[in-house]
Design a protein around this motif. Structure first.
Motif, short mmCIF file in Angstrom:
data_model
loop_
_atom_site.label_atom_id
_atom_site.label_comp_id
_atom_site.label_asym_id
_atom_site.label_seq_id
_atom_site.Cartn_x
_atom_site.Cartn_y
_atom_site.Cartn_z
N GLN A 11 1.01 -1.34 -0.01
CA GLN A 11 -0.14 0.16 -0.11
C GLN A 11 0.81 1.46 0.03
O GLN A 11 1.95 1.21 0.42
N SER A 12 0.30 2.31 -0.39
CA SER A 12 0.82 3.64 -0.31
C SER A 12 0.58 4.18 0.88
O SER A 12 -0.55 4.14 1.49
N ASP A 63 8.55 7.00 -4.05
CA ASP A 63 6.96 7.33 -4.01
C ASP A 63 5.95 6.89 -4.84
O ASP A 63 6.31 6.16 -5.79
N ALA A 64 4.55 6.95 -4.43
CA ALA A 64 3.50 6.30 -5.23
C ALA A 64 3.22 7.02 -6.23
O ALA A 64 3.18 8.44 -6.28
N GLN A 90 5.52 4.45 -0.91
CA GLN A 90 5.05 3.44 -1.68
C GLN A 90 5.93 2.10 -1.08
O GLN A 90 7.15 2.05 -0.95
N GLN A 92 6.35 -1.92 -0.47
CA GLN A 92 6.56 -3.27 -1.26
C GLN A 92 5.78 -4.37 -0.73
O GLN A 92 5.69 -4.70 0.64
#
Length: 120
Positions: A11-12, A63-64, A90, A92
């Motif tokens: 998830q971000s 970054d996302a 971001q 993993q």
């Protein structure tokens, strides 16, 4: 030890903060127009869940999308802040079932730290 910051791996995560200079009673907010030129650095490292010590080596953050680090001005500024720094970190998918510490530094000085526990 269980962390309050539990998120799904991959998830971000929106990281938001303000930076101030001066004594507590006279602090002024630092709004750095050169944020993207290297004054801020954001990185993370794996930690043992519940660890106290900082990791010695940080992985650069991703970054996302391509949102990058930005400063967002409040519609109605407060007495001490005009807005806030925002970075969409971001994570993993491979970090599932692990913990990491993210550290935000300004001009080489570690300012903010947050620990995250990742779920599947």
């Amino acid at each position: 030890m269980t962390l309050d910051n539990k998120i799904k791996a991959g998830q971000s995560v929106p990281l938001k903060w303000n930076l101030y200079a001066g004594s507590a009673s006279l602090a002024t907010e630092i709004i750095d127009p050169t944020m993207g030129v290297g004054h801020y650095s954001i990185g993370s490292a794996p930690i043992t869940c519940g660890a106290v010590d900082d990791p010695t080596t940080l992985d650069p953050s991703v970054d996302a999308g391509s949102s990058g680090l930005r400063y967002s001005y409040f519609t109605t500024p407060t007495a001490t802040a005009y807005g806030q720094n925002i970075y969409a970190w971001q994570t993993q998918k491979g970090w599932a079932s692990t913990c990491r510490r993210v550290i935000v530094s300004y001009n080489g000085i570690s300012l903010l730290k947050a620990d995250f526990q990742f779920t599947k």
